[in-house]
Every structure is written in C-alpha cells, then in structure tokens.
Design a protein around this motif. Structure first.
Motif, PDB file in Angstrom:
ATOM      1  N   SER A   9      -3.064   8.106  -3.441  1.00 14.26           N
ATOM      2  CA  SER A   9      -3.940   7.315  -4.297  1.00 14.26           C
ATOM      3  C   SER A   9      -4.242   5.968  -3.634  1.00 14.26           C
ATOM      4  CB  SER A   9      -3.288   7.092  -5.655  1.00 14.26           C
ATOM      5  OG  SER A   9      -2.194   6.205  -5.538  1.00 14.26           O
ATOM      6  N   PRO A  10      -5.391   5.396  -3.954  1.00 14.10           N
ATOM      7  CA  PRO A  10      -5.747   4.101  -3.365  1.00 14.10           C
ATOM      8  C   PRO A  10      -4.731   2.998  -3.690  1.00 14.10           C
ATOM      9  CG  PRO A  10      -7.662   5.092  -4.399  1.00 14.10           C
ATOM     10  CD  PRO A  10      -6.488   5.939  -4.751  1.00 14.10           C
ATOM     11  N   GLN A  11      -4.148   3.053  -4.854  1.00 14.77           N
ATOM     12  CA  GLN A  11      -3.159   2.040  -5.233  1.00 14.77           C
ATOM     13  C   GLN A  11      -1.901   2.160  -4.356  1.00 14.77           C
ATOM     14  OE1 GLN A  11      -1.859   2.262  -9.287  1.00 14.77           O
ATOM     15  NE2 GLN A  11      -1.422   0.074  -9.376  1.00 14.77           N
ATOM     16  N   LEU A  12      -1.451   3.369  -4.099  1.00 13.15           N
ATOM     17  CA  LEU A  12      -0.284   3.589  -3.249  1.00 13.15           C
ATOM     18  C   LEU A  12      -0.573   3.185  -1.799  1.00 13.15           C
ATOM     19  CD1 LEU A  12       2.597   4.620  -3.147  1.00 13.15           C
ATOM     20  CD2 LEU A  12       1.700   6.914  -2.756  1.00 13.15           C
TER      21      LEU A  12
ATOM     22  N   THR B 180      -2.633   0.848  -0.865  1.00 15.96           N
ATOM     23  CA  THR B 180      -2.651  -0.618  -0.838  1.00 15.96           C
ATOM     24  C   THR B 180      -1.238  -1.167  -0.780  1.00 15.96           C
ATOM     25  OG1 THR B 180      -4.710  -0.642  -2.092  1.00 15.96           O
ATOM     26  CG2 THR B 180      -3.422  -2.679  -2.071  1.00 15.96           C
ATOM     27  N   ILE B 181      -0.348  -0.620  -1.577  1.00 20.44           N
ATOM     28  CA  ILE B 181       1.044  -1.074  -1.597  1.00 20.44           C
ATOM     29  C   ILE B 181       1.704  -0.802  -0.244  1.00 20.44           C
ATOM     30  CG2 ILE B 181       3.306  -0.662  -2.629  1.00 20.44           C
ATOM     31  CD1 ILE B 181       1.796  -0.149  -5.292  1.00 20.44           C
TER      32      ILE B 181
END
Length: 47
Positions: free
Chosen positions: A2-5, A7-8
């Motif tokens: 996922s894009p959020q993962l 980014t992290i």
C-alpha cells in the motif's frame, strides 16, 4: 504494497541513512600511525 506502507518504509530508510551519516561525522576519528606508547623507535633511530 500500500502507498501508506511504502511511505513509512521510505521514511524509515531515510532516517536510518541520516542517522548513520551523523554518527559517522561525529565519531571519534582515529589518527593514522602510532598513537603513542607502542614502544616504536624514535625518529633518530629510524634513520
């Protein structure tokens, strides 16, 4: 992934790299050669 993962994970890698660079910059640098007390002959004896 996922894009959020992503980014992290990217921020974690950047933080790790920045921390390593800061640690290397602040680490005590060793002087090349003899630091003293090694029982090396003096300059006069080396000639």
């Amino acid at each position: 992934m996922s894009p959020q993962l992503q980014t992290i994970a990217a921020l974690a890698l950047v933080a790790l790299a920045a921390g390593w660079l800061v640690w290397r910059a602040l680490a005590k640098k060793k002087k090349p050669g003899c630091g003293g007390g090694c029982a090396c002959p003096t300059e006069k004896l080396k000639r």
